[in-house]
Design a protein around this motif. Structure first.
Motif, PDB file in Angstrom:
ATOM      1  N   LYS A   1      38.295  39.605  45.942  1.00  0.00           N
ATOM      2  CA  LYS A   1      38.320  40.942  45.556  1.00  0.00           C
ATOM      3  C   LYS A   1      39.282  41.294  46.462  1.00  0.00           C
ATOM      4  CE  LYS A   1      34.566  44.519  45.986  1.00  0.00           C
ATOM      5  NZ  LYS A   1      34.944  44.997  47.067  1.00  0.00           N
TER       6      LYS A   1
ATOM      7  N   CYS B   1      34.736  35.929  43.898  1.00  0.00           N
ATOM      8  CA  CYS B   1      35.732  36.288  43.208  1.00  0.00           C
ATOM      9  C   CYS B   1      35.637  36.564  41.999  1.00  0.00           C
ATOM     10  CB  CYS B   1      36.482  34.658  43.482  1.00  0.00           C
ATOM     11  SG  CYS B   1      36.747  34.193  44.947  1.00  0.00           S
ATOM     12  N   TYR B   2      37.327  36.521  41.294  1.00  0.00           N
ATOM     13  CA  TYR B   2      37.080  37.148  39.895  1.00  0.00           C
ATOM     14  C   TYR B   2      37.882  36.485  38.741  1.00  0.00           C
ATOM     15  CZ  TYR B   2      34.623  40.775  41.723  1.00  0.00           C
ATOM     16  OH  TYR B   2      33.267  41.097  42.449  1.00  0.00           O
ATOM     17  N   TYR B   3      37.564  36.002  37.898  1.00  0.00           N
ATOM     18  CA  TYR B   3      38.839  35.549  37.027  1.00  0.00           C
ATOM     19  C   TYR B   3      39.182  36.624  35.737  1.00  0.00           C
ATOM     20  CZ  TYR B   3      40.332  31.543  33.949  1.00  0.00           C
ATOM     21  OH  TYR B   3      40.964  30.807  33.472  1.00  0.00           O
TER      22      TYR B   3
ATOM     23  N   ASN C   1      33.442  44.946  37.606  1.00  0.00           N
ATOM     24  CA  ASN C   1      33.009  44.870  36.932  1.00  0.00           C
ATOM     25  C   ASN C   1      33.243  44.573  35.798  1.00  0.00           C
ATOM     26  OD1 ASN C   1      30.110  44.843  35.059  1.00  0.00           O
ATOM     27  ND2 ASN C   1      29.777  46.426  35.403  1.00  0.00           N
ATOM     28  N   TYR C   2      33.014  43.643  34.282  1.00  0.00           N
ATOM     29  CA  TYR C   2      33.570  43.269  33.399  1.00  0.00           C
ATOM     30  C   TYR C   2      33.892  44.273  32.265  1.00  0.00           C
ATOM     31  CZ  TYR C   2      29.778  39.566  33.451  1.00  0.00           C
ATOM     32  OH  TYR C   2      29.015  38.512  33.849  1.00  0.00           O
TER      33      TYR C   2
ATOM     34  N   LEU D   1      32.328  37.467  36.816  1.00  0.00           N
ATOM     35  CA  LEU D   1      32.333  38.022  38.207  1.00  0.00           C
ATOM     36  C   LEU D   1      31.845  36.722  38.741  1.00  0.00           C
ATOM     37  CD1 LEU D   1      30.027  40.857  36.792  1.00  0.00           C
ATOM     38  CD2 LEU D   1      32.438  40.701  36.597  1.00  0.00           C
TER      39      LEU D   1
ATOM     40  N   ILE E   1      39.153  41.921  34.165  1.00  0.00           N
ATOM     41  CA  ILE E   1      38.173  41.406  34.367  1.00  0.00           C
ATOM     42  C   ILE E   1      37.110  41.013  33.223  1.00  0.00           C
ATOM     43  CG2 ILE E   1      35.903  41.048  35.892  1.00  0.00           C
ATOM     44  CD1 ILE E   1      37.673  42.917  38.278  1.00  0.00           C
TER      45      ILE E   1
END
Length: 305
Positions: A279, A257-259, A162-163, A185, A182
């Motif tokens: 992930k 994927c995440y930034y 999560n953020y 999302l 992160i």
């Protein structure tokens, strides 16, 4: 002649040898003393402890983690004490069939092989936690150089990242692990303007905190709020090294994927350099610190920072 045979088969146990056997090889001091069943039990307890702690999830809490260290250390001391004390009592000891140098060598090789297969990485994986030492300032002011942190490697078994989560990841084409926060999302649209985040068309709320120093350089400290309400502090250099990384055009985060970006925005090799993180590349979520260069770095909860 019978007396000579008896003397050859009776040899007092050496407490010093029992001490070092137990120190380096769990249960071997007991085997040396002729207590092979006790030695095997002690070895099995040592190998079983990580499973117990992994099942109870104690290691993801500071108190639980410290308890693990204390219990493990206390058990090791007891095993050494038991072997040494028993050896002192065995002034007359009838040698067992396995009290020969080649049996001892075989036992040492066997235990060493088990411990090699069952190394710290395996134990950490079973326990669901892993320790990291921070070698950079890329996540200051929240995480300091030299902090020792615990990551929960099972954090995302039942839920999604999560953020605001501080995560450890390892890109598939890299041999080293990195840790960043992160901020976007899957399917999010993210843009960076002057080091500030714009997520899904909305600029993340930031408020100026103070001017300060970081590594001898002048920085501004801000509090940043992500879309889920998560708040954390960030640094931005007054004179950045790379102006172009302060401005990233809008991209859409691919599925799964995440930034990730560093809290020390001008001093982090994050997704602006290495791209989005899958992930499957995330190895764990940072949950707390247990040590650092100063006492105030002990027992910091990072689940909400």
């Amino acid at each position: 002649m019978n007396s000579e045979i008896t003397n050859e088969k009776n040899k007092p146990r050496n407490p010093i040898l029992a001490f070092f056997f137990s120190l380096f090889f769990y249960g071997f001091g007991q085997v040396y003393n002729g207590q092979i069943k006790k030695g095997i039990i002690f070895l099995l307890i040592e190998l079983t402890l990580p499973f117990i702690f992994g099942f109870t999830r104690l290691g993801v809490f500071f108190i639980g983690f410290i308890s693990i260290l204390i219990i493990g250390f206390a058990f090791r001391i007891y095993v050494i004490y038991d072997a040494t004390k028993t050896a002192k009592k065995l002034k007359i000891y009838k040698l067992k069939s396995y009290n020969t140098w080649y049996y001892h060598l075989a036992i040492i090789i066997g235990i060493s092989t088990i411990l090699w297969l069952y190394d710290s990485n395996t134990a950490n994986s079973i326990m669901g936690v892993r320790s990291y030492i921070i070698p950079t300032t890329s996540n200051e002011p929240n995480i300091k150089l030299g902090d020792r942190l615990i990551a929960d490697s099972k954090a995302y078994d039942q839920r999604k990242p999560n953020y605001g989560d501080l995560v450890v990841f390892q890109k598939k084409d890299s041999l080293k692990s990195s840790m960043y926060r992160i901020v976007a999302l899957p399917n999010d649209k993210i843009e960076i303007q002057n080091n500030f985040l714009i997520i899904n068309g909305k600029k993340c709320r930031t408020s100026f905190v103070k001017e300060t120093k970081n590594g001898g350089l002048d920085v501004n400290e801000y509090e940043e709020q992500l879309p889920n309400g998560h708040k954390h502090k960030i640094y931005t250099f007054k004179k950045p090294f790379e102006e172009n990384k302060r401005k990233i055009p809008e991209i859409t985060i691919p599925e799964n994927c995440y930034y990730l970006v560093g809290d020390n925005r001008d001093n982090a090799m994050d997704s602006r350099y290495v791209g989005v993180v899958n992930k499957d590349e995330i190895k764990g979520k940072i949950v707390f610190s247990y040590w650092g260069k100063t006492n105030d770095r002990i027992n910091i909860d990072f689940t909400d920072k």
